[in-house]
Design an enzyme around this catalytic site. Structure first.
Site, PDB file in Angstrom:
ATOM      1  N   ASP A  92       0.823  -1.208   0.000  1.00  8.49           N
ATOM      2  CA  ASP A  92       0.000   0.000   0.000  1.00  8.49           C
ATOM      3  C   ASP A  92       0.857   1.258   0.000  1.00  8.49           C
ATOM      4  O   ASP A  92       0.465   2.286  -0.531  1.00  8.49           O
ATOM      5  CB  ASP A  92      -0.931  -0.013   1.224  1.00  8.49           C
ATOM      6  CG  ASP A  92      -1.843  -1.221   1.179  1.00  8.49           C
ATOM      7  OD1 ASP A  92      -2.527  -1.393   0.165  1.00  8.49           O
ATOM      8  OD2 ASP A  92      -1.821  -2.026   2.132  1.00  8.49           O
ATOM      9  N   LYS A 102       1.476  -2.577   4.543  1.00  9.35           N
ATOM     10  CA  LYS A 102       0.629  -3.548   3.849  1.00  9.35           C
ATOM     11  C   LYS A 102      -0.610  -3.819   4.709  1.00  9.35           C
ATOM     12  O   LYS A 102      -0.684  -3.378   5.838  1.00  9.35           O
ATOM     13  CB  LYS A 102       1.403  -4.861   3.627  1.00  9.35           C
ATOM     14  CG  LYS A 102       2.499  -4.703   2.570  1.00  9.35           C
ATOM     15  CD  LYS A 102       3.193  -6.004   2.247  1.00  9.35           C
ATOM     16  CE  LYS A 102       2.296  -7.172   2.016  1.00  9.35           C
ATOM     17  NZ  LYS A 102       1.260  -6.961   0.984  1.00  9.35           N
ATOM     18  N   GLU A 111       0.755 -12.604   5.014  1.00  7.85           N
ATOM     19  CA  GLU A 111       1.737 -12.027   4.080  1.00  7.85           C
ATOM     20  C   GLU A 111       3.108 -11.910   4.745  1.00  7.85           C
ATOM     21  O   GLU A 111       4.144 -12.186   4.134  1.00  7.85           O
ATOM     22  CB  GLU A 111       1.250 -10.663   3.588  1.00  7.85           C
ATOM     23  CG  GLU A 111       0.056 -10.782   2.651  1.00  7.85           C
ATOM     24  CD  GLU A 111      -0.601  -9.465   2.307  1.00  7.85           C
ATOM     25  OE1 GLU A 111      -1.367  -9.439   1.332  1.00  7.85           O
ATOM     26  OE2 GLU A 111      -0.377  -8.464   3.010  1.00  7.85           O
ATOM     27  N   LYS A 129       2.110   4.189  -5.051  1.00 11.78           N
ATOM     28  CA  LYS A 129       2.432   3.624  -3.737  1.00 11.78           C
ATOM     29  C   LYS A 129       3.714   4.203  -3.141  1.00 11.78           C
ATOM     30  O   LYS A 129       4.051   3.913  -2.003  1.00 11.78           O
ATOM     31  CB  LYS A 129       2.588   2.106  -3.851  1.00 11.78           C
ATOM     32  CG  LYS A 129       1.420   1.393  -4.507  1.00 11.78           C
ATOM     33  CD  LYS A 129       0.151   1.562  -3.734  1.00 11.78           C
ATOM     34  CE  LYS A 129      -1.035   0.856  -4.327  1.00 11.78           C
ATOM     35  NZ  LYS A 129      -0.976  -0.583  -4.288  1.00 11.78           N
TER      36      LYS A 129
END
Ligand code: 5RP
Length: 234
Positions: A92, A102, A111, A129
């Site tokens: 992100d 993230k 993740e 990003k």
């Protein structure tokens, strides 16, 4: 170039440059990783890739790999034994030191486990990003045990954050993660020492994992809207 084309550029580059025959591959979550999944699937069909086993970070990527005919397994499979050759995932927010935020899809706990199991952690993103410092664009997603909600909210407020319980769309009430937990999005503003904050957040009782990924990514590919590919490397 459209945003989707920029994501595809990054998603394909990660597979082209880092995935080879026989590898055990961690597969992240989100919209950009879908292009990496498609790329792996195409290469398996053409024979450009063989003998690939993927370990997925969410129901989303598991279902997508299965739909594309990609073999899916788990970290506990004896052939994997908790070790991956490479993990590819979206992000992100990415700073100049390859630290990440993230968890926009609420999958950051798996993740992080899968990224930590991989020799190389490759990030795929579009140019939006990129940040000078984390926190410019995103709050930090924090997965918490549901019963700890009020304890965690108090601790986050005391630490200077504005925390918000993430609410679901097309379901009543809060988002419930693949692990059966809640997500709190904690806005700390600009984060000057993300590695320190990453550790501190995980010390709050009830926190399962937070979305700061410091000193983990080895390469980040950015698909640019002008059609070029940019890269950050450790
Ligand atoms: C999910 C994530 C995603 O990787 C992140 O939100 C990026 O998603 P997208 O590629 O759709 O922008 O961390 O938990």
């Amino acid at each position: 170039m459209s945003l989707e084309d920029a994501k595809k550029l990054a998603g394909n580059a990660a597979v082209d440059k880092h995935v080879a025959n026989g590898m055990r591959v961690g597969v992240g979550s989100g919209s950009t990783i879908e292009f990496s999944i498609q790329c792996i699937a195409n290469k398996l069909i053409t024979g450009d890739l063989k003998d690939i086993n993927c370990v997925c970070t969410s129901y989303q990527s598991t279902l997508s790999c299965q739909e594309h005919g990609i073999p899916v397994t788990t970290l506990d499979d004896p052939r994997v034994n908790g070790h991956l050759d490479v993990a590819i995932d979206g992000a992100d927010e990415v700073d100049a030191n390859l630290n990440l935020i993230k968890g926009g899809g609420g999958a950051h706990t798996q993740e992080k486990i899968i990224a930590s199991a991989a020799d190389q952690f490759i990030v795929v993103a579009d140019e939006r990003k990129r940040s000078m410092k984390l926190g410019e664009k995103w709050a930090i997603p924090i997965e918490i045990i549901p019963a700890s909600l009020n304890v965690v909210l108090k601790r986050l407020k005391a630490a200077g954050a504005e925390p918000v319980l993430r609410m679901a769309e097309k379901k009543m009430g809060p988002v419930v993660t693949d692990n059966g937990n809640f997500i709190v999005d904690a806005n700390f503003g600009i984060i000057n020492n993300p590695a320190d904050l990453e550790c501190k957040l995980n010390c709050i009782p009830g926190v399962v994992e937070n979305g700061l990924f410091c000193n983990m990514a080895t390469v980040v590919y950015f698909g640019m809207l002008d059609g070029s590919l940019d890269m950050l490397r450790k």
